[in-house]
Write a protein that holds these residues in place. Structure first.
Motif, PDB file in Angstrom:
ATOM      1  N   LYS A   1       0.824  -1.214   0.000  1.00 14.56           N
ATOM      2  CA  LYS A   1       0.000   0.000   0.000  1.00 14.56           C
ATOM      3  C   LYS A   1       0.857   1.263   0.000  1.00 14.56           C
ATOM      4  CE  LYS A   1      -3.906  -2.385   2.072  1.00 14.56           C
ATOM      5  NZ  LYS A   1      -5.037  -2.369   3.009  1.00 14.56           N
ATOM      6  N   GLY A   2       1.973   1.204  -0.725  1.00 15.73           N
ATOM      7  CA  GLY A   2       2.799   2.382  -0.907  1.00 15.73           C
ATOM      8  C   GLY A   2       3.762   2.678   0.216  1.00 15.73           C
ATOM      9  N   VAL A   3       3.866   1.785   1.214  1.00 14.42           N
ATOM     10  CA  VAL A   3       4.792   2.020   2.321  1.00 14.42           C
ATOM     11  C   VAL A   3       5.733   0.825   2.463  1.00 14.42           C
ATOM     12  CG1 VAL A   3       3.182   3.498   3.566  1.00 14.42           C
ATOM     13  CG2 VAL A   3       3.196   1.048   4.032  1.00 14.42           C
ATOM     14  N   ASN A   4       6.935   1.105   2.988  1.00 16.05           N
ATOM     15  CA  ASN A   4       7.878   0.032   3.256  1.00 16.05           C
ATOM     16  C   ASN A   4       7.468  -0.702   4.526  1.00 16.05           C
ATOM     17  OD1 ASN A   4       9.550   0.662   1.050  1.00 16.05           O
ATOM     18  ND2 ASN A   4      10.566   2.268   2.226  1.00 16.05           N
ATOM     19  N   LEU A   5       7.498  -2.020   4.480  1.00 17.87           N
ATOM     20  CA  LEU A   5       7.023  -2.809   5.604  1.00 17.87           C
ATOM     21  C   LEU A   5       7.820  -2.525   6.877  1.00 17.87           C
ATOM     22  CD1 LEU A   5       4.835  -4.843   6.237  1.00 17.87           C
ATOM     23  CD2 LEU A   5       6.413  -6.676   5.618  1.00 17.87           C
ATOM     24  N   VAL A   6       9.134  -2.337   6.752  1.00 20.97           N
ATOM     25  CA  VAL A   6       9.952  -2.106   7.949  1.00 20.97           C
ATOM     26  C   VAL A   6       9.583  -0.793   8.642  1.00 20.97           C
ATOM     27  CG1 VAL A   6      11.929  -3.506   7.253  1.00 20.97           C
ATOM     28  CG2 VAL A   6      11.785  -1.136   6.508  1.00 20.97           C
ATOM     29  N   ASP A   7       9.002   0.147   7.901  1.00 21.45           N
ATOM     30  CA  ASP A   7       8.638   1.435   8.496  1.00 21.45           C
ATOM     31  C   ASP A   7       7.393   1.343   9.368  1.00 21.45           C
ATOM     32  OD1 ASP A   7      10.785   2.684   7.300  1.00 21.45           O
ATOM     33  OD2 ASP A   7       9.638   3.337   5.548  1.00 21.45           O
ATOM     34  N   ILE A   8       6.570   0.319   9.147  1.00 19.04           N
ATOM     35  CA  ILE A   8       5.329   0.203   9.911  1.00 19.04           C
ATOM     36  C   ILE A   8       5.311  -1.032  10.805  1.00 19.04           C
ATOM     37  CG2 ILE A   8       3.947   1.498   8.244  1.00 19.04           C
ATOM     38  CD1 ILE A   8       2.883  -1.242   7.251  1.00 19.04           C
ATOM     39  N   LEU A   9       6.405  -1.808  10.793  1.00 19.54           N
ATOM     40  CA  LEU A   9       6.470  -3.033  11.601  1.00 19.54           C
ATOM     41  C   LEU A   9       7.240  -2.769  12.882  1.00 19.54           C
ATOM     42  CD1 LEU A   9       6.039  -6.075  12.010  1.00 19.54           C
ATOM     43  CD2 LEU A   9       8.135  -6.459  10.683  1.00 19.54           C
TER      44      LEU A   9
END
Length: 401
Positions: free
Chosen positions: A175-183
């Motif tokens: 959804k347009g975001v890097n997974l590491v930034d929201i995990l």
């Protein structure tokens, strides 16, 4: 492992391996894994400042079973349903795009979602998008924690689990975001460095902290559950290694979570040494409190191998106790009504062996599907109908561990 990089053969543990990969990254020359005589084409990704050699999409079965890049046929697990649709790998960019069937934002006043499971809504969850459990299974497999060999005994800890799951999340976008930034995953607890870890967590949570009105951004958390217990105004998930930050559940989500994951909670409660993992989306209010929006649970052995039943655990424990090399099949989005290989022993000849378990009380249709899977597979097969009693002898080990 030995690779052909450019015109030179080089081992992955050679001091010049990273430099060799850097020299061919972005070029038309692809490295080759030399696990078989002809070699198997690979690609190079750059993850957290290091060059990593990765297998090409859909090429896992082309590698030798003893190779780290080998994968059993995708149809023996839930991976076959989602690869290429919910999971789209790009060797050219090194980025993997993931499609989620859950939201990463919440609008104030919207009803809370059913805990993410993919079980009750198997029509909607058709493989085009990953459920929360599917995301956890994907990262688990990418990190290699569905694999086992005798050399891994005693070497898995939360520090190791966290390190490689975070590495697996790198170069993944959704959804347009890097997974590491929201995990978020709790750091292994260290009393001397706890204040530093808390500061990092607060800063990470601050990326999505928002007012109570309007659209709220969500993060994801993966952690080992210590407690699932009542709070003053609802319930809370307490994670190990995180004594001073709890994830709050309202009564509605808690009720549905307990109902949907009754099996996992029962295994965690009833089998000594079982660990319970949670993956959840959560919001952070202006007060800094984390509130769960959607969640899924997964049980693992004391060696961090996922399992869905007592019978699966018996197979995994038997393989591990015998010093075997094997891979655990993961469901991803598949409901429990659909059979899959419990594990694949990769130390048998002339081919790996898929191990299937038919639980007691299974329908005739379920048993027939297991037989069809075994017959259609290129692998050898071993089937245990658990209602018949004692587990049969495991397929013999014909390859040195």
């Amino acid at each position: 492992m030995m690779y052909l990089v450019g015109t030179s053969k080089i081992r992955s543990d050679d001091s010049g391996f990273d430099q060799a990969l850097a020299a061919v990254r972005g070029s038309k020359t692809r490295p080759r894994c030399l696990c078989i005589a002809a070699g198997v084409e690979m690609y190079v990704a750059r993850i957290q400042g290091k060059h990593i050699i990765k297998r090409m999409p859909d090429s896992g079965g082309s590698h030798h079973p003893s190779c780290d890049s080998y994968d059993p046929p995708a149809e023996l697990s839930g991976l076959g349903q989602v690869m290429g649709t919910a999971i789209q790998e790009s060797p050219d960019t090194g980025i993997t795009a993931l499609k989620f069937d859950f939201s990463l934002s919440k609008t104030g006043g919207r009803a809370a979602p059913v805990p993410g499971d993919g079980e009750a809504d198997s029509v909607k969850t058709d493989g085009s998008k990953l459920t929360l459990r599917g995301v956890l299974h994907y990262l688990w497999e990418q990190a290699g924690f569905n694999r086992w060999s005798p050399s891994m005994a005693g070497k898995r800890s939360w520090f190791v689990i966290r390190k490689y799951l975070m590495q697996a999340a790198a170069e993944k976008s959704a959804k347009g975001v890097n997974l590491v930034d929201i995990l978020y995953m709790p750091e292994a607890f260290n009393a001397e460095r706890h204040a530093e870890a808390t500061a990092r967590r607060v800063a990470h949570f601050g990326k999505v902290a928002s007012p109570t009105k309007g659209t709220r951004r969500l993060m994801m958390v993966i952690g080992e559950v210590k407690e699932l217990s009542p709070s003053r105004y609802g319930h809370k998930i307490v994670l190990k290694h995180l004594p001073d930050c709890h994830f709050m559940l309202n009564d509605d989500i808690h009720k549905r979570l307990v109902k949907r994951f009754a099996v996992e909670l029962g295994l965690w409660d009833g089998i000594e040494g079982t660990k319970l993992l949670v993956i959840a989306t959560f919001s952070v209010g202006q007060t800094g409190i984390a509130s769960v929006e959607e969640a899924a649970l997964m049980t693992v052995t004391d060696s961090w191998l996922p399992f869905d039943s007592v019978y699966e655990k018996m197979v995994l424990d038997g393989l591990a106790a015998s010093g075997r090399r094997f891979m655990k099949g993961l469901r991803y989005n598949l409901p429990s009504s659909k059979p899959l290989a419990c594990a694949v022993a990769i130390d048998t000849q002339p081919a790996p062996t898929a191990l299937y378990v038919v639980p007691p009380g299974s329908s005739d249709e379920y048993s027939a599907e297991v037989s069809t899977l075994a017959q259609d597979s290129k692998l050898a097969s071993w089937i245990w109908s658990a209602s018949s009693g004692e587990m049969p002898a495991l397929p013999s080990n014909q390859v040195s561990a």
